[in-house]
Design an enzyme around this catalytic site. Structure first.
Site, mmCIF file in Angstrom:
data_model
loop_
_atom_site.group_PDB
_atom_site.id
_atom_site.type_symbol
_atom_site.label_atom_id
_atom_site.label_comp_id
_atom_site.label_asym_id
_atom_site.label_seq_id
_atom_site.Cartn_x
_atom_site.Cartn_y
_atom_site.Cartn_z
ATOM 1 C CE LYS A 114 -4.441 -1.680 0.839
ATOM 2 N NZ LYS A 114 -5.710 -1.739 1.529
ATOM 3 C CE LYS A 196 -6.094 -8.639 -2.448
ATOM 4 N NZ LYS A 196 -6.427 -8.283 -1.075
ATOM 5 C CE LYS A 199 -13.258 -3.533 -0.771
ATOM 6 N NZ LYS A 199 -12.428 -4.298 -0.054
#
Ligand code: ATP
Ligand code: LTN
Length: 334
Positions: A114, A196, A199
């Site tokens: 992140k 992965k 969303k």
């Protein structure tokens, strides 16, 4: 009668969920809720670690609440609440922060990833994310935590934190176990099957959202990346086909071997259509039920109010124990 064990899990209201979240997490919640004293949370405080539009975040909290219910979480059986409604989560995080170290937090894979994808906003909360997650779990003296495979490292840290605190201050927390589903623990992107399914992917064709209608689901599966071969088998060198087989096997409750047999000799085009139809058969009724529930905000508020009251009672029991153990003087009441 033996007391049921405690199950805790949470999902971030960071957007419309994908079938990855559904197959890796939500679907198992429903299956497990009868066997455990189950507590499910909308992890809104976690979501603040990446920049959010306030109005959208508010909307997403209701979206996720309605989705939990539409997926079969029964508020009579299980506790369903919003993390920020129970302030013990933030309070325990403060105490646990004092026994956690920057070195161990900056080593977390999710923090590193992140930090890369949100380079302009590497804030303290992003690094502290797993400590808040440990607080979520430890407040409820949790036995098991069902999550997708990507959360394994955070779970291990939660266990370490519990053990560390218990060693330093005496037995306080139950040390939780992870529960990672054997099937579909890691659903991959339909466009880049080594990645992965997420969303927050910029490519809308990479994921199936729980909000996609039947036509969209089928269209996205038709566009899914496969390979130049024509065999439908599960194999490491066929990530696209293996991912589709995994998804099909999960939604149809068939084993991978059964799915391989079913599609033997079938062309990729037909195969992708069948997977799309099987997924839409599951997601379409959930989507309609979620939208029905969303139209009744008062009902959702009532469910969340009752959930927060039940969660709070348990959480504060643990928090006062913690405050006492570390030497904080209890406030005089009455
Ligand atoms: P984001 O992609 O926005 O960072 P996320 O989807 O990874 O978020 P959450 O919404 O909090 O994060 O995840 C909720 C649950 O879904 C967790 O248990 C997580 O492990 C699981 N999960 C997320 N993505 C997948 C996936 N692709 N396959 C299986 N499980 C998943
Ligand atoms: N970090 C989790 C969401 C989450 C969670 C939790 C999961 C927040 N608190 C406690 C299990 C237990 C994720 O899936 N991204």
């Amino acid at each position: 009668m033996e007391e049921k064990k405690v199950l805790f899990s949470a999902i971030q209201p960071s957007g419309i969920l994908t079938i990855g979240n559904y197959l890796g997490a939500l679907r198992n919640f429903k299956k497990l809720q009868d066997d455990y004293n189950s507590i499910f949370s909308v992890a809104d405080l976690h979501t603040l670690t990446v920049r959010q539009d306030p109005a959208t975040l508010r909307k997403n909290v209701y979206e996720l609440t309605a989705l939990y219910l539409a997926c079969g979480i029964d508020p009579e059986k299980s506790v369903l609440f919003v993390q920020s409604h129970v302030s013990a989560h933030a309070e325990l995080t403060w105490v646990l922060n004092t026994i956690c170290y920057p070195g161990e937090l900056s080593r977390m894979t999710q923090f590193k990833e992140k930090s890369k994808s949100h380079e302009d906003n590497i804030n303290m909360g992003l690094m502290d994310y797993p400590v808040l997650m440990a607080s979520d779990i430890l407040l409820y003296q949790t036995d098991i935590v069902p999550v997708g495979a990507d959360q394994k490292q955070h779970l291990e840290l939660s266990r370490d934190i519990a053990i560390r605190f218990n060693n330093r201050f005496g037995e306080t927390f139950k040390v939780p176990d992870g529960y990672i589903s054997k099937t579909a623990a890691r659903v991959m992107s339909l466009q880049e099957p080594m990645k992965k399914m997420s969303k927050s992917d910029a490519n809308l064709n990479a994921f199936i959202s729980m909000d996609d209608d039947t036509d969209t689901v089928i269209r996205k599966f038709k566009r899914a990346i496969t390979d130049s071969d024509n065999r439908i088998i599960f194999s490491e060198d066929k990530p696209g086909i293996s991912n589709l087989l995994t998804i099909y096997s999960a939604v149809s409750d068939k084993s991978i071997e059964e799915a391989e047999k079913e599609f033997m000799g079938c062309g990729y085009g037909d195969f992708k259509l069948k997977v799309g139809e099987a997924v839409a058969a599951i997601t379409e009724p959930i989507r309609l039920e979620k939208n029905r529930l969303l139209a009744n905000k008062d009902y959702l508020d009532d469910v969340l109010k009752a959930g927060a009251e039940r969660a709070e009672r348990i959480a504060y029991r643990t928090l006062s124990k913690v405050y006492k153990k570390v030497g904080l003087v209890p406030r005089k009441r009455g």
